[in-house]
Design a protein around this motif. Structure first.
Motif, PDB file in Angstrom:
ATOM      1  N   SER A   1      54.563  44.098  24.398  1.00 48.19           N
ATOM      2  CA  SER A   1      53.125  43.944  24.182  1.00 48.19           C
ATOM      3  C   SER A   1      52.846  44.355  22.740  1.00 48.19           C
TER       4      SER A   1
ATOM      5  N   LEU B   1      43.321  48.849  14.619  1.00 46.70           N
ATOM      6  CA  LEU B   1      43.714  48.282  15.909  1.00 46.70           C
ATOM      7  C   LEU B   1      42.827  48.814  17.032  1.00 46.70           C
TER       8      LEU B   1
ATOM      9  N   GLU C   1      52.457  38.808  23.443  1.00 54.30           N
ATOM     10  CA  GLU C   1      52.751  39.328  24.778  1.00 54.30           C
ATOM     11  C   GLU C   1      53.931  38.551  25.349  1.00 54.30           C
TER      12      GLU C   1
ATOM     13  N   GLU D   1      48.647  39.434  17.933  1.00 52.48           N
ATOM     14  CA  GLU D   1      49.230  40.004  19.147  1.00 52.48           C
ATOM     15  C   GLU D   1      50.277  39.053  19.704  1.00 52.48           C
TER      16      GLU D   1
ATOM     17  N   ARG E   1      51.133  44.525  19.095  1.00 47.78           N
ATOM     18  CA  ARG E   1      49.851  44.425  18.418  1.00 47.78           C
ATOM     19  C   ARG E   1      50.083  44.737  16.946  1.00 47.78           C
TER      20      ARG E   1
ATOM     21  N   ASP F   1      41.037  44.455  23.251  1.00 43.97           N
ATOM     22  CA  ASP F   1      42.164  43.594  22.885  1.00 43.97           C
ATOM     23  C   ASP F   1      43.485  44.352  22.944  1.00 43.97           C
ATOM     24  N   MET F   2      43.455  45.628  23.278  1.00 42.09           N
ATOM     25  CA  MET F   2      44.644  46.466  23.206  1.00 42.09           C
ATOM     26  C   MET F   2      45.352  46.652  24.537  1.00 42.09           C
TER      27      MET F   2
ATOM     28  N   THR G   1      52.897  47.377  13.273  1.00 41.26           N
ATOM     29  CA  THR G   1      53.089  46.739  14.575  1.00 41.26           C
ATOM     30  C   THR G   1      53.439  47.810  15.590  1.00 41.26           C
TER      31      THR G   1
END
Length: 339
Positions: free
Chosen positions: A270, A322, A259, A257, A272, A328-329, A282
């Motif tokens: 953002s 994911l 950010e 990840e 992931r 975690d998202m 991604t």
């Protein structure tokens, strides 16, 4: 028509390259009609405007930008043919973006450290000679580190500790050395940046074993504790790699990840990423935009199949990985530092 089609083959990747290609190869008999064929990722419209301004300043040519949507290359070639029939001279096709983030160029950065962040998000094009020097210096640094690690291992052997010590030689990230037109690092998880390797030596590590399982640097802490027979004092995201290193353990995928606040690259991101053995996805949680690569057929990540219906099942499978960790998202709620 021959000159027009020859010019259509020019894929502009930077101001100096595209300007030199046109100026050296062709002198227009009249006004130029610039066809802008957007590539995946956008930014071509801004690039076209910058190139147009440069050409007008250098040659006094009149540039008339025209947006072409859809499958850029095909539509642009068709536009060339149409232009040839009505007498309009067509000057350029743009199918790529600049090496730096166009949003960063267009966005005014303010606040603490604005001057530094502004300069860092606007690196100029690097000539081949300078890039070769960068690559050579990087190889020199790697050789220095290799030598220094060798000195540590030699001392462990001298002290009689080599057979009772785990050694892990790895890195937190890679660096681009011209791949994808990029240098250093940034929020684009291409293989050159994300796919770091690890060399492991230890009491129960088989010599000569090679593994291609997708693991994460977050797994290092859990692995060290496993080797030491210790338990973590808090919840951690990583998992011990011991079963993969010393046994027949496997992994389906590894996640990453990134950010970023707008001041870093011009827009907030953002990101992931999930990377399996054969593919990578991604997604930007803020915009919904994404990139996906079939690493078996496209190991250099040149063809983004994120929106390709033929890869819908791959996208679904990777997305499910994911989504398997929803906590975690979500974007970071409290920014830390200027990044």
């Amino acid at each position: 028509m021959k000159k027009l089609l020859k010019l259509a083959a020019v894929a502009a990747t930077a101001l100096s390259t595209s300007t030199a290609a046109i100026a050296a190869d062709w002198t227009p008999p009249g006004p130029i009609k610039m066809i802008i064929a957007f590539a995946a990722g956008g930014g071509a419209d801004t690039q076209a405007r910058l190139i147009a301004e440069e050409l007008e300043a250098l040659h006094g040519w009149k540039i008339i930008p025209e947006q072409v949507t859809g499958k850029g290359g095909l539509n642009a070639v068709n536009a060339l043919k149409d232009g040839a029939t009505d007498g309009t001279v067509i000057g350029m096709i743009i199918t790529e973006t600049l090496g730096y983030n166009m949003a960063a160029v267009e966005t005014k950065i303010e606040g603490a450290g604005a001057e530094v962040r502004t300069s860092y998000s606007r690196y100029p094009e690097i000539p081949d000679e300078q890039l070769r020097e960068v690559i050579a210096n990087t190889y020199g640094q790697l050789s220095l580190i290799d030598h220094s690690v060798g000195r540590i291992i030699a001392e462990l052997e001298t002290q009689g500790l080599a057979n009772n010590t785990y050694i892990v030689y790895t890195a937190d990230h890679g660096d681009w050395l011209g791949d994808h037109g990029l240098v250093l690092k940034g929020p684009m998880p291409f293989e050159g940046l994300l796919n770091v390797r690890a060399i492991v030596k230890g009491p129960d590590v088989p010599a000569g074993k090679v593994s291609f399982e997708p693991l994460s640097t977050l797994d290092l802490g859990a692995t060290f504790m496993d080797w030491a027979g210790a338990d973590s004092l808090m919840d951690i995201h990583g998992h011990s790699m011991r079963d993969v290193i010393s046994g027949d353990g496997t992994r389906d995928a590894a996640m990453s990840e990134w950010e970023l606040l707008p001041g870093r690259v011009g827009v907030g991101l953002s990101l992931r990423t999930v990377r399996s053995k054969t593919a990578k996805l991604t997604i930007d949680l803020q915009s919904g935009a994404g990139e996906m690569y079939d690493l078996e057929s496209d190991p250099h990540e040149l063809c983004n199949v994120f929106d390709d219906p033929d890869y819908a099942s791959m996208k679904t499978d990777l997305s499910e990985i994911l989504m398997s960790r929803p906590n975690d998202m979500r974007p970071n709620q409290v920014p830390v530092g200027m990044a």
